[in-house]
Design a protein around this motif. Structure first.
Motif, PDB file in Angstrom:
ATOM      1  N   LEU A   1      -5.655 -12.689  -4.665  1.00  0.00           N
ATOM      2  CA  LEU A   1      -4.989 -11.791  -5.606  1.00  0.00           C
ATOM      3  C   LEU A   1      -4.875 -10.379  -5.042  1.00  0.00           C
ATOM      4  CD1 LEU A   1      -6.482 -12.867  -9.056  1.00  0.00           C
ATOM      5  CD2 LEU A   1      -4.117 -13.076  -8.316  1.00  0.00           C
ATOM      6  N   ILE A   2      -5.894  -9.945  -4.313  1.00  0.00           N
ATOM      7  CA  ILE A   2      -5.853  -8.595  -3.736  1.00  0.00           C
ATOM      8  C   ILE A   2      -4.897  -8.531  -2.561  1.00  0.00           C
ATOM      9  CG2 ILE A   2      -7.208  -6.842  -2.535  1.00  0.00           C
ATOM     10  CD1 ILE A   2      -7.721  -6.934  -5.508  1.00  0.00           C
ATOM     11  N   GLU A   3      -4.941  -9.511  -1.697  1.00  0.00           N
ATOM     12  CA  GLU A   3      -4.114  -9.489  -0.489  1.00  0.00           C
ATOM     13  C   GLU A   3      -2.698  -9.994  -0.739  1.00  0.00           C
ATOM     14  OE1 GLU A   3      -5.049  -8.054   2.134  1.00  0.00           O
ATOM     15  OE2 GLU A   3      -7.152  -7.762   1.568  1.00  0.00           O
ATOM     16  N   GLY A   4      -2.438 -10.559  -1.910  1.00  0.00           N
ATOM     17  CA  GLY A   4      -1.082 -11.018  -2.225  1.00  0.00           C
ATOM     18  C   GLY A   4      -0.718 -12.339  -1.611  1.00  0.00           C
ATOM     19  N   SER A   5      -1.695 -13.199  -1.328  1.00  0.00           N
ATOM     20  CA  SER A   5      -1.405 -14.499  -0.703  1.00  0.00           C
ATOM     21  C   SER A   5      -1.822 -15.641  -1.621  1.00  0.00           C
ATOM     22  CB  SER A   5      -2.137 -14.617   0.643  1.00  0.00           C
ATOM     23  OG  SER A   5      -3.532 -14.471   0.452  1.00  0.00           O
ATOM     24  N   GLY A   6      -1.653 -15.439  -2.925  1.00  0.00           N
ATOM     25  CA  GLY A   6      -2.053 -16.462  -3.876  1.00  0.00           C
ATOM     26  C   GLY A   6      -1.192 -17.711  -3.792  1.00  0.00           C
ATOM     27  N   ASP A   7      -1.768 -18.838  -4.204  1.00  0.00           N
ATOM     28  CA  ASP A   7      -1.016 -20.090  -4.194  1.00  0.00           C
ATOM     29  C   ASP A   7       0.110 -20.068  -5.223  1.00  0.00           C
ATOM     30  OD1 ASP A   7      -2.734 -21.011  -2.240  1.00  0.00           O
ATOM     31  OD2 ASP A   7      -4.120 -21.885  -3.696  1.00  0.00           O
ATOM     32  N   THR A   8      -0.160 -19.434  -6.365  1.00  0.00           N
ATOM     33  CA  THR A   8       0.863 -19.305  -7.404  1.00  0.00           C
ATOM     34  C   THR A   8       1.224 -17.838  -7.551  1.00  0.00           C
ATOM     35  OG1 THR A   8      -0.843 -19.149  -9.129  1.00  0.00           O
ATOM     36  CG2 THR A   8       0.045 -21.335  -8.636  1.00  0.00           C
ATOM     37  N   VAL A   9       2.506 -17.538  -7.576  1.00  0.00           N
ATOM     38  CA  VAL A   9       2.994 -16.169  -7.632  1.00  0.00           C
ATOM     39  C   VAL A   9       3.491 -15.897  -9.040  1.00  0.00           C
ATOM     40  CG1 VAL A   9       4.657 -14.510  -6.712  1.00  0.00           C
ATOM     41  CG2 VAL A   9       3.622 -16.219  -5.199  1.00  0.00           C
ATOM     42  N   ASP A  10       2.970 -14.825  -9.652  1.00  0.00           N
ATOM     43  CA  ASP A  10       3.394 -14.428 -10.994  1.00  0.00           C
ATOM     44  C   ASP A  10       4.769 -13.782 -10.896  1.00  0.00           C
ATOM     45  OD1 ASP A  10       3.699 -13.611 -13.558  1.00  0.00           O
ATOM     46  OD2 ASP A  10       1.801 -12.539 -13.710  1.00  0.00           O
ATOM     47  N   THR A  11       5.740 -14.344 -11.598  1.00  0.00           N
ATOM     48  CA  THR A  11       7.105 -13.814 -11.577  1.00  0.00           C
ATOM     49  C   THR A  11       7.428 -12.994 -12.809  1.00  0.00           C
ATOM     50  OG1 THR A  11       7.959 -15.850 -12.573  1.00  0.00           O
ATOM     51  CG2 THR A  11       7.896 -15.741 -10.167  1.00  0.00           C
ATOM     52  N   VAL A  12       6.408 -12.707 -13.646  1.00  0.00           N
ATOM     53  CA  VAL A  12       6.638 -11.970 -14.891  1.00  0.00           C
ATOM     54  C   VAL A  12       6.025 -10.591 -14.845  1.00  0.00           C
ATOM     55  CG1 VAL A  12       6.298 -11.995 -17.390  1.00  0.00           C
ATOM     56  CG2 VAL A  12       6.756 -14.131 -16.185  1.00  0.00           C
ATOM     57  N   ASN A  13       4.761 -10.485 -14.391  1.00  0.00           N
ATOM     58  CA  ASN A  13       4.044  -9.213 -14.397  1.00  0.00           C
ATOM     59  C   ASN A  13       3.401  -8.977 -13.045  1.00  0.00           C
ATOM     60  OD1 ASN A  13       4.421  -8.621 -17.264  1.00  0.00           O
ATOM     61  ND2 ASN A  13       3.035 -10.349 -17.619  1.00  0.00           N
ATOM     62  N   LEU A  14       3.151  -7.685 -12.755  1.00  0.00           N
ATOM     63  CA  LEU A  14       2.391  -7.318 -11.567  1.00  0.00           C
ATOM     64  C   LEU A  14       0.917  -7.548 -11.839  1.00  0.00           C
ATOM     65  CD1 LEU A  14       4.119  -3.970 -10.474  1.00  0.00           C
ATOM     66  CD2 LEU A  14       4.482  -6.259  -9.545  1.00  0.00           C
ATOM     67  N   SER A  15       0.176  -7.934 -10.823  1.00  0.00           N
ATOM     68  CA  SER A  15      -1.247  -8.174 -10.985  1.00  0.00           C
ATOM     69  C   SER A  15      -1.952  -7.954  -9.663  1.00  0.00           C
ATOM     70  CB  SER A  15      -1.510  -9.601 -11.490  1.00  0.00           C
ATOM     71  OG  SER A  15      -1.033 -10.548 -10.556  1.00  0.00           O
ATOM     72  N   GLY A  16      -3.268  -7.714  -9.748  1.00  0.00           N
ATOM     73  CA  GLY A  16      -4.090  -7.629  -8.553  1.00  0.00           C
ATOM     74  C   GLY A  16      -3.660  -6.535  -7.597  1.00  0.00           C
ATOM     75  N   GLY A  17      -3.463  -6.921  -6.331  1.00  0.00           N
ATOM     76  CA  GLY A  17      -3.127  -5.961  -5.291  1.00  0.00           C
ATOM     77  C   GLY A  17      -1.824  -5.236  -5.525  1.00  0.00           C
ATOM     78  N   ALA A  18      -0.860  -5.865  -6.196  1.00  0.00           N
ATOM     79  CA  ALA A  18       0.425  -5.217  -6.438  1.00  0.00           C
ATOM     80  C   ALA A  18       0.259  -4.022  -7.379  1.00  0.00           C
ATOM     81  CB  ALA A  18       1.416  -6.222  -7.026  1.00  0.00           C
ATOM     82  N   ARG A  19      -0.583  -4.138  -8.381  1.00  0.00           N
ATOM     83  CA  ARG A  19      -0.813  -3.021  -9.294  1.00  0.00           C
ATOM     84  C   ARG A  19      -1.585  -1.905  -8.598  1.00  0.00           C
ATOM     85  NH1 ARG A  19       0.336  -3.789 -14.546  1.00  0.00           N
ATOM     86  NH2 ARG A  19      -1.058  -2.070 -15.078  1.00  0.00           N
ATOM     87  N   ILE A  20      -2.520  -2.258  -7.730  1.00  0.00           N
ATOM     88  CA  ILE A  20      -3.239  -1.231  -6.967  1.00  0.00           C
ATOM     89  C   ILE A  20      -2.292  -0.509  -6.025  1.00  0.00           C
ATOM     90  CG2 ILE A  20      -5.073  -0.884  -5.270  1.00  0.00           C
ATOM     91  CD1 ILE A  20      -6.587  -3.175  -6.598  1.00  0.00           C
ATOM     92  N   ASN A  21      -1.373  -1.238  -5.402  1.00  0.00           N
ATOM     93  CA  ASN A  21      -0.367  -0.607  -4.542  1.00  0.00           C
ATOM     94  C   ASN A  21       0.491   0.377  -5.342  1.00  0.00           C
ATOM     95  OD1 ASN A  21       2.681  -0.789  -3.485  1.00  0.00           O
ATOM     96  ND2 ASN A  21       1.294  -1.013  -1.738  1.00  0.00           N
ATOM     97  N   LEU A  22       0.779   0.036  -6.590  1.00  0.00           N
ATOM     98  CA  LEU A  22       1.545   0.938  -7.448  1.00  0.00           C
ATOM     99  C   LEU A  22       0.775   2.238  -7.680  1.00  0.00           C
ATOM    100  CD1 LEU A  22       4.241   0.820  -9.137  1.00  0.00           C
ATOM    101  CD2 LEU A  22       2.810   0.249 -11.084  1.00  0.00           C
ATOM    102  N   ILE A  23      -0.523   2.143  -7.852  1.00  0.00           N
ATOM    103  CA  ILE A  23      -1.348   3.349  -8.013  1.00  0.00           C
ATOM    104  C   ILE A  23      -1.356   4.154  -6.721  1.00  0.00           C
ATOM    105  CG2 ILE A  23      -3.692   4.164  -8.469  1.00  0.00           C
ATOM    106  CD1 ILE A  23      -4.111   1.652 -10.171  1.00  0.00           C
ATOM    107  N   PHE A  24      -1.467   3.479  -5.595  1.00  0.00           N
ATOM    108  CA  PHE A  24      -1.517   4.171  -4.299  1.00  0.00           C
ATOM    109  C   PHE A  24      -0.275   5.019  -4.057  1.00  0.00           C
ATOM    110  CE2 PHE A  24      -4.564   1.076  -1.907  1.00  0.00           C
ATOM    111  CZ  PHE A  24      -5.601   1.544  -2.691  1.00  0.00           C
ATOM    112  N   HIS A  25       0.897   4.444  -4.229  1.00  0.00           N
ATOM    113  CA  HIS A  25       2.113   5.036  -3.680  1.00  0.00           C
ATOM    114  C   HIS A  25       3.108   5.533  -4.717  1.00  0.00           C
ATOM    115  CE1 HIS A  25       0.688   3.668   0.185  1.00  0.00           C
ATOM    116  NE2 HIS A  25       0.645   2.403  -0.242  1.00  0.00           N
TER     117      HIS A  25
END
Length: 837
Positions: free
Chosen positions: A342-366
């Motif tokens: 979830l943190i590295e973005g290599s999950g087996d299932t990809v959420d196509t509705v909401n951001l989660s895990g590493g994607a939300r942290i990246n949003l905070i970063f940049h």
């Protein structure tokens, strides 16, 4: 009694149904015989003749108000069983009738209401053949009592739920004193079985026909033919029922009727209730035989799906210590792997509705953090006032000739100190996202609530500890910046360049350049962002809020009708624009921000500001970050009013004004270096101290912390939740039922004799809208048996009766309109049988 080896296949299916229902699974291939017909057509009498007992409710009008699934099982004892009365045997068939009536009233009331939930009844008797039948409510036209206005459609829909199934044989019951060409039962059967492969016609009330008329040609299948033909039966009359005439006596009277009637004595061996029993038994047996391969494949596929989970449960009993340790180890490893994915973005299932895990942290970063830093440069008047006070306080009572270095130092350190708020908030936001990610991973442990709770406690404590360390490190970075102001930095503009910049360029141009916080200004041709936004502050009289496709470049904001970008609605230059947050309204779920002009000009038509809304916080943050990159910065001060109350403060001393401009340029230059440094160091610090630290802890230390509880405490963590216990029991029960069902199916040989399907016949007479007058099966109706006026009004008048002429054997071909395609019929499964404790 037919082929005994083939008849044994029918109890196989009955056993199979019981096994599957015990595991709460449904066997969709189990064949049935559905009894369909109009009111008072004799359906219940036919069923009672099969059993040899009076057990069904009788009366006028709608008596059968719920489907009745009736399994007839040949046995030494005689008794009945209901699926909703577990284990209770009914030896008194009057009690069976009372229970059917009581169970019917339980769902439908006592005023002729109907329900599609079936009643399941098994009757064991030495006097029956092995059959499985479904008695359905009679087809009616006009509602009575509590019946709904669309009673006809509801009953038709209820019947269709059963007869639409390809594994259902249709027993179409029609009285002989009614017009066969207009039989509702045959029409429904034709809708779902146009080839006639599943339809068997039954003619009742042959003894009520007028003298001189008979149904010989129909029973011989020469007139109005069906592929499987017709079978005639004679049931007890209402007078016989009220007089308690024994069914055995009724069957004997039926046999005498066929053997003594001049039109039927030559076919007496192929008529009557016993013959109908044998025919249905053979047809049902054939159908079961054909269904066994598909049934076996279905059971094997279901067993394969359950095998893995069931084998784990069987090999690892819940109380086994080794199983608990092994499950604990696998669970912790799975949590570690899921968290890293979830943190590295290599999950087996990809959420196509909401951001989660590493994607939300990246949003905070940049996106969020740069927007927070940009807010410090937004209050121009406040900054200039602070610089003025710093210059004057530095000079004291004297009048300074030169720009004071101490004023620059004081302003810079004050600006750096303000970074503590957004930096600490940055750490808190990342910590919250880590906690949310951990909770998402721990949801896989809900089968073991104690393990889930303890793991969450340990990991949360570690995240809080890492958060504290990271916060201390971030404050240390700020203290390092405060400790020494490096005016020799290669990117710093310097005193001389600051003075020259004030002379050679306008304040506005320099501010736009320096305000990028160390980020090079984008090219004018680069498109920074595209997307849908809604202009939400347009009044209703002017069209109200509208959605457009917006395009942001380095020097303008334009919007189009759609994403094809062919019809541009407006182009707004970015010069002198700033943005501010707008609070969401109470009833709105959209996120709003506004852009306005600092020189009090209209932004769009006659609007001083433009309110734009998007549907998520992530989209809002992305648009703010893109506008910041284009040089449109947030404004913390209240919006500029239309009367010019926000004009910059003026100073009386021109020398002080020049010094303010110089220090302001120096502060902007130095703070752009600081901002650039923090935008680079903050994600790195948090990533190293928090995110990587938590990943390492979950992967390496978590299991040791759980084992530190000791043997008994560690074993207690693996206690199953009630839901998991029920799921394990259900899986094991279903697995055992499927294995038993496969064993039962495999114990029977299907290489036995079966009767061939009769050749097709022309049955277009059932569907013809204008059927020509045909000799009726009943001739003139007896006055005592004339149908009520209600039926006469809703049904077409029967043709004028006359004695049916003899015709040669073979299928008859009738003339008339072309055959119409049967209407579309919904294919639905019958409703489940409720279990009543």
């Amino acid at each position: 009694m037919g082929n005994r080896g083939m008849e044994d296949l029918i109890p196989l299916v009955n056993r199979l149904q019981r096994a599957m229902s015990g595991a709460r699974l449904r066997c969709g291939l189990a064949p049935l015989i559905a009894v369909v017909g109009g009111q008072s057509a004799g359906k219940s009498s036919v069923l009672e003749n099969f059993v040899g007992r009076d057990f069904l409710p009788r009366g006028s009008g709608v008596v059968t108000r719920r489907p009745l699934i009736l399994q007839l099982l040949n046995a030494d004892e005689e008794y009945g069983e209901f699926s909703h009365c577990d284990g209770k045997k009914f030896t008194d068939f009057d009690e069976v009738r009372d229970e059917i009536e009581a169970e019917t009233r339980r769902l439908t009331g006592s005023n002729k209401g109907i329900s599609g939930v079936p009643i399941s009844l098994r009757i064991h008797s030495p006097h029956v053949l092995n059959l499985t039948l479904v008695d359905l409510p009679g087809i009616t036209k006009v509602p009575i009592g509590d019946q709904p206005a669309d009673i006809e459609n509801q009953i038709r829909d209820m019947i269709m739920q059963f007869i639409c199934q390809e594994n259902c044989l249709i027993l179409a019951v029609t009285p002989a004193n009614a017009d066969l060409a207009n039989s509702d039962a045959l029409k429904l059967a034709q809708d779902v079985d146009p080839q006639g492969q599943r339809t068997i016609g039954v003619i009742t009330k042959l003894d009520l026909m007028d003298k001189g008329t008979d149904a010989r040609n129909i029973l011989e299948n020469r007139l109005l033919p069906l592929r499987r033909g017709y079978i005639g039966v004679v049931n007890r009359s209402q007078k016989d029922i009220e007089g308690k005439k024994d069914i055995k006596a009724a069957l004997l009277a039926e046999k005498n009727f066929f053997t003594s009637h001049p039109a039927y004595k030559h076919m007496a061996a192929s008529a009557g209730t016993p013959y109908l029993q044998r025919v249905l038994n053979q047809q049902l047996t054939n159908h079961i035989r054909d269904s066994l391969p598909a049934l076996r494949s279905l059971l094997q596929s279901q067993l394969l799906e359950l095998s893995r989970g069931a084998e784990e449960y069987l090999q690892d009993p819940p109380d086994d210590a080794a199983r608990r340790t092994r499950t604990l180890l696998r669970s912790v490893q799975r949590v570690a792997v899921d968290f890293e994915k979830l943190i590295e973005g290599s999950g087996d299932t990809v959420d196509t509705v909401n951001l989660s895990g590493g994607a939300r942290i990246n949003l905070i970063f940049h996106e969020r953090f740069p927007c927070e830093l940009a807010k410090f440069k937004s209050d121009e008047r406040k900054l200039r006032r602070q610089i003025t006070f710093a210059i004057r306080n530095t000079h004291g009572v004297r009048t300074g000739l030169f720009t004071p270095d101490m004023a620059f130092q004081a302003i810079v350190k004050k600006q750096i100190s303000r970074l503590k708020g957004p930096c600490v908030q940055f750490v808190d936001n990342v910590s919250r996202e880590l906690l949310a990610t951990v909770c998402q991973c721990l949801s896989e442990l809900r089968s073991y609530p104690k393990l889930q709770e303890e793991t969450e406690r340990i990991v949360t404590t570690e995240i809080r500890e890492q958060e504290r360390r990271c916060r201390d490190q971030v404050l240390l970075l700020i203290d390092l910046q405060l400790a020494y102001v490096n005016t020799k930095h290669e990117d710093f503009i310097g005193f001389n360049n600051a003075q020259q910049s004030c002379k050679l360029s306008s304040k506005k141009t320099f501010a736009a350049t320096a305000a990028n916080h160390g980020v090079a200004p984008p090219s004018r041709l680069i498109v920074l962002r595209k997307g849908w936004l809604t202009i939400s502050n347009i009044g209703l009289l002017k069209g109200g809020a509208k959605q457009y496709w917006f395009l942001l470049s380095a020097e303008s904001l334009s919007w189009f009708r759609d994403e094809e970008e062919k019809e541009r609605k407006y182009l707004l230059p970015l010069d002198n624009l700033k943005l501010r947050d707008v609070d969401k309204s109470f009833m709105s779920s959209r996120y709003v921000f506004a852009v306005f002009n600092t020189e009090l000009r209209n932004v769009y038509k006659d609007y001083r500001c433009l309110e734009l809304s998007c549907d998520s916080q992530e989209a809002l943050d992305s648009w703010k970050a893109s506008l910041l990159q284009a040089g449109v910065h947030p404004d913390q001060a209240p919006p500029v009013d239309e009367r010019g109350g926000g004009a910059p403060e003026t100073f009386g001393d021109p020398q002080v004004e020049r010094q303010v401009e110089t220090i302001r340029s120096l502060v902007d230059s130095y703070m752009s270096i600081v901002y650039k440094t923090f935008k680079d160091l903050m994600p790195k610090t948090v990533m190293h101290l928090m995110i990587n630290g938590v990943k390492e802890f979950i992967g390496c230390e978590l299991l040791a912390r759980l084992y530190a509880r000791g043997g008994a405490g560690c074993s207690a963590l693996m206690d199953e939740s009630p839901e998991q216990r029920r799921r394990r029991e259900a899986v094991l029960r279903q697995h055992a039922a499927l294995k038993e069902a496969l064993a039962v199916v495999g114990s029977f040989s299907t290489a036995t004799y079966t009767t061939p399907l009769p050749p097709p016949v022309d049955s277009s007479w059932i569907r013809s809208p204008r059927c020509p007058p045909l000799p009726s099966a009943c001739g003139k109706r007896a006055k005592s048996c004339a149908p009520p006026l209600l039926i006469a009004v809703s049904s077409p008048s029967p043709p004028r009766p006359h004695k049916a002429p003899s015709a040669p054997r073979g299928p008859a071909h009738t003339t008339g309109p072309p055959h119409r395609a049967p209407p579309s019929v919904p294919r639905r499964n019958p409703p489940a049988v409720p279990n009543r404790k």
